[in-house]
Design an enzyme around this catalytic site. Structure first.
Site, mmCIF file in Angstrom:
data_model
loop_
_atom_site.group_PDB
_atom_site.id
_atom_site.type_symbol
_atom_site.label_atom_id
_atom_site.label_comp_id
_atom_site.label_asym_id
_atom_site.label_seq_id
_atom_site.Cartn_x
_atom_site.Cartn_y
_atom_site.Cartn_z
ATOM 1 N N HIS A 138 31.244 8.944 16.783
ATOM 2 C CA HIS A 138 32.400 9.758 16.387
ATOM 3 C C HIS A 138 32.099 10.383 15.023
ATOM 4 O O HIS A 138 31.551 9.718 14.136
ATOM 5 C CB HIS A 138 33.653 8.887 16.312
ATOM 6 C CG HIS A 138 34.908 9.684 16.109
ATOM 7 N ND1 HIS A 138 35.295 10.157 14.867
ATOM 8 C CD2 HIS A 138 35.855 10.117 16.995
ATOM 9 C CE1 HIS A 138 36.430 10.830 15.005
ATOM 10 N NE2 HIS A 138 36.785 10.817 16.270
ATOM 11 N N GLU A 140 33.798 10.978 12.434
ATOM 12 C CA GLU A 140 34.312 10.254 11.269
ATOM 13 C C GLU A 140 33.412 9.058 10.929
ATOM 14 O O GLU A 140 33.132 8.791 9.758
ATOM 15 C CB GLU A 140 35.740 9.772 11.525
ATOM 16 C CG GLU A 140 36.333 9.057 10.310
ATOM 17 C CD GLU A 140 37.722 8.498 10.565
ATOM 18 O OE1 GLU A 140 38.046 7.469 9.941
ATOM 19 O OE2 GLU A 140 38.468 9.077 11.373
ATOM 20 N N THR A 179 39.892 5.740 10.987
ATOM 21 C CA THR A 179 41.332 5.913 10.762
ATOM 22 C C THR A 179 42.132 6.135 12.038
ATOM 23 O O THR A 179 43.364 6.070 12.011
ATOM 24 C CB THR A 179 41.605 7.104 9.820
ATOM 25 O OG1 THR A 179 41.141 8.310 10.446
ATOM 26 C CG2 THR A 179 40.923 6.913 8.475
ATOM 27 N N CYS A 209 45.300 5.408 9.609
ATOM 28 C CA CYS A 209 46.187 6.287 8.845
ATOM 29 C C CYS A 209 47.627 6.192 9.325
ATOM 30 O O CYS A 209 47.915 5.767 10.448
ATOM 31 C CB CYS A 209 45.666 7.727 8.898
ATOM 32 S SG CYS A 209 46.194 8.670 10.332
ATOM 33 N N SER A 238 39.954 11.119 19.476
ATOM 34 C CA SER A 238 40.050 9.657 19.486
ATOM 35 C C SER A 238 41.494 9.199 19.453
ATOM 36 O O SER A 238 41.901 8.325 20.224
ATOM 37 C CB SER A 238 39.286 9.075 18.289
ATOM 38 O OG SER A 238 39.458 7.685 18.202
#
Length: 323
Positions: A138, A140, A179, A209, A238
């Protein structure tokens, strides 16, 4: 015969539609999209964007039509045009290369992802080895791994990974998370890690988050009483994929991820009396409205807004775009 069996004068079957609150765009996604839009206004087209600015094909296609050019890496960008880094964050090598080439770059990394980067650097500076809970590949996760030297972070994706993770030498440990993960799945992984390594410190604040948390809590409420939950979002998002999983775990009869109303299979509605609708954090409100219209065209729909968290968070744009 029950009241729900009565067909109204419209000839359409009754359907209760529950709308999750909150749903759709979060502050980080809104900021990232605004950065591309403002850059196009200020500098003209083309503006290059490294990776999809957010994981939603409708957003990407709209920005392409405005003059954004999406690329995989910086070597596809000319030196004399602006480039925007996606909301998911980038390895440190990316802005370093852009500086070396004297490029104008705009970092649209979500501030909450940047917070994870800062935490990782702090742990590294304190001599800790970092366990990153997340999904391999991913963007991130790639960006977070790229904040520190190779070998500084170990990726753990599952409870099984947590069971077999081996501490490198006698290094003290810390952890961080992607997150956009499922809160419940992450809690299971973390419980396993803390059982094996009780000294693991908690982060200053939760890494998952606020928007991911709020949307998952909202879809849990939907799942408890809906025969079908539709999640508007792209397959590579995601947080959208997690919403489908959370809805099913919460008790929804079925849950499906759809890019937009055109991807709905209306056979899913057989026997459905209560429908839940939500959207991932990168899905525009327009797509949600169009889905409700499509449902209302086929059913005698009673639309109800669920109670949920009210989000007031906003993030500032880069100064170069507001000056």
């Amino acid at each position: 015969m029950t009241l729900t069996d009565v067909v109204p004068l419209s000839g359409k079957r009754p359907l209760t539609v529950r709308m999750a609150t909150p749903r759709g765009f979060c502050a980080g996604v809104d900021r990232a999209i605004q950065i591309v839009e403002r850059a196009l206004e200020k500098f003209g087209a083309p503006v290059y964007v490294r990776h999809e600015i957010v994981h939603n094909k409708h957003v990407v296609e709209r920005l392409k039509a405005m003059g954004a050019v999406f690329v995989k890496e910086l070597d596809e960008c000319p030196d004399d045009r602006p480039v925007v880094f996606s909301a998911h964050g980038v390895p440190k090598s990316v802005p370093a290369t852009a500086r070396a080439r004297e490029m104008l770059f705009l970092d649209a990394t979500c501030p909450l992802v940047s917070k994870v980067h800062v935490e990782a650097e702090r742990h590294h500076a304190n001599g800790r080895h970092i366990i990153l809970i997340g999904h391999a590949g991913h963007p991130e996760v790639v960006g977070t791994l790229g904040q520190l030297p190779p070998g500084s972070i170990s990726l753990v994706e599952t409870v099984e990974d947590a069971e077999v993770f081996q501490r490198p030498g006698d290094a003290p440990l810390a952890y961080a998370t992607q997150t956009t993960l499922s809160m419940d799945d992450t809690a299971e992984i973390l419980a396993t890690l803390k059982r094996r390594f009780p000294e693991l410190p908690d982060p200053h604040k939760e890494d998952i988050c606020y928007a991911t948390t709020n949307r998952q809590e909202a879809v849990k409420r939907l799942g408890e009483g809906c025969d079908l939950v539709l999640v508007v979002g792209s397959k590579n998002s995601s947080n959208s994929v997690r919403l489908v999983e959370v809805a099913l775990k919460a008790g929804a009869g079925a849950a499906e991820l759809v890019d937009d109303a055109s991807h709905v299979d209306w056979s899913w509605f057989e026997g459905v009396r209560t429908l839940g609708i939500t959207a991932g954090a990168s899905a525009p409100e327009r797509l949600i409205s169009e889905l409700v219209e499509a449902v209302s065209a086929r059913f005698d729909a009673t639309v109800i807004e669920d109670d949920g968290a009210r989000e007031t968070v906003t993030f500032k744009l880069p100064r170069v775009l507001t000056a």
